[in-house]
Structure formats: C-alpha cells, structure tokens
Design a protein around this motif. Structure first.
Motif, PDB file in Angstrom:
ATOM      1  N   ILE A  97       0.861  -1.173   0.000  1.00 35.95           N
ATOM      2  CA  ILE A  97       0.000   0.000   0.000  1.00 35.95           C
ATOM      3  C   ILE A  97       0.898   1.223   0.000  1.00 35.95           C
ATOM      4  O   ILE A  97       1.851   1.304   0.757  1.00 35.95           O
ATOM      5  N   ASP A  98       0.576   2.164  -0.860  1.00 39.98           N
ATOM      6  CA  ASP A  98       1.359   3.384  -0.985  1.00 39.98           C
ATOM      7  C   ASP A  98       0.817   4.440  -0.025  1.00 39.98           C
ATOM      8  O   ASP A  98      -0.107   5.180  -0.360  1.00 39.98           O
ATOM      9  N   GLU A 128      -3.655   8.358  -3.717  1.00 36.48           N
ATOM     10  CA  GLU A 128      -4.857   7.524  -3.723  1.00 36.48           C
ATOM     11  C   GLU A 128      -5.186   7.036  -2.316  1.00 36.48           C
ATOM     12  O   GLU A 128      -4.325   6.481  -1.628  1.00 36.48           O
ATOM     13  N   ARG A 176      -9.397   2.903  -1.464  1.00 34.93           N
ATOM     14  CA  ARG A 176      -9.467   2.700  -2.920  1.00 34.93           C
ATOM     15  C   ARG A 176      -8.395   1.719  -3.388  1.00 34.93           C
ATOM     16  O   ARG A 176      -8.636   0.893  -4.257  1.00 34.93           O
ATOM     17  N   GLN A 177      -7.205   1.824  -2.818  1.00 33.72           N
ATOM     18  CA  GLN A 177      -6.134   0.899  -3.169  1.00 33.72           C
ATOM     19  C   GLN A 177      -6.539  -0.540  -2.818  1.00 33.72           C
ATOM     20  O   GLN A 177      -6.336  -1.462  -3.614  1.00 33.72           O
ATOM     21  N   ASN A 230      -9.324  -1.760  -5.168  1.00 34.31           N
ATOM     22  CA  ASN A 230      -8.772  -2.109  -6.477  1.00 34.31           C
ATOM     23  C   ASN A 230      -8.049  -3.451  -6.436  1.00 34.31           C
ATOM     24  O   ASN A 230      -8.136  -4.246  -7.364  1.00 34.31           O
TER      25      ASN A 230
END
Length: 89
Positions: A3-4, A9, A13-14, A17
C-alpha cells in the motif's frame, strides 16, 4: 500487495482495487465469500473503517453483495456486463 501510504490515492481505494483484481482473476469466484472485514484489516494493516469503505466501494461498483446474517459474496457477473466489459471497472 504494498500500500502506498505516501501516494495520493486513498487506502480504501487501493484495497478495493486490489480485491477487484482478485475477483477478476478468479481468486474470489462468483457467489463465494470474500474475506471478512476483520481479515482485510489484518492482511493490509488498516482500520475497520478503511476495510468497510473498501467494501462499500466494491458494492457500489456491483462487484460484491452482502447478505445479512451470511456474509459478503462476489456478485454474479451478468452476461451483459461481460460483453460490455463493465464488470472489470
């Protein structure tokens, strides 16, 4: 999956997705349960609120359905959605 945390984002949402990709590739087949919110929290190291938001987004996209008292399942893909490509949003 990483996860960034520093990217623009939102986490939910990550995660949504990533789960959508698992649905698309058959990891989570139609009419079968997806992991619980608790399992999502543990897997991705996020809060229950974040997991719930990810599942709300997936439900909005028509990828999952929640059955009260039973759990959350991958939605059955319609033939029209498959032909139009809308199911892979």
């Amino acid at each position: 999956m990483s996860i960034d945390l520093d990217g623009p984002e939102p986490l939910y949402r990550q995660i949504a997705n990533f789960i959508a990709r698992r649905i698309a590739d058959g990891t989570y087949p139609p009419n079968r349960k997806v992991p619980s919110e608790s399992a999502i929290c543990e897997e991705f190291g996020v809060s229950r609120r974040t997991a719930r938001s990810a599942y709300a987004l997936l439900a909005e996209r028509g990828l999952i359905v929640t059955v009260p008292g039973k759990g959350t399942y991958v939605a059955e893909r319609s033939r029209d959605a498959d032909e139009d490509g809308d199911a892979d949003r």
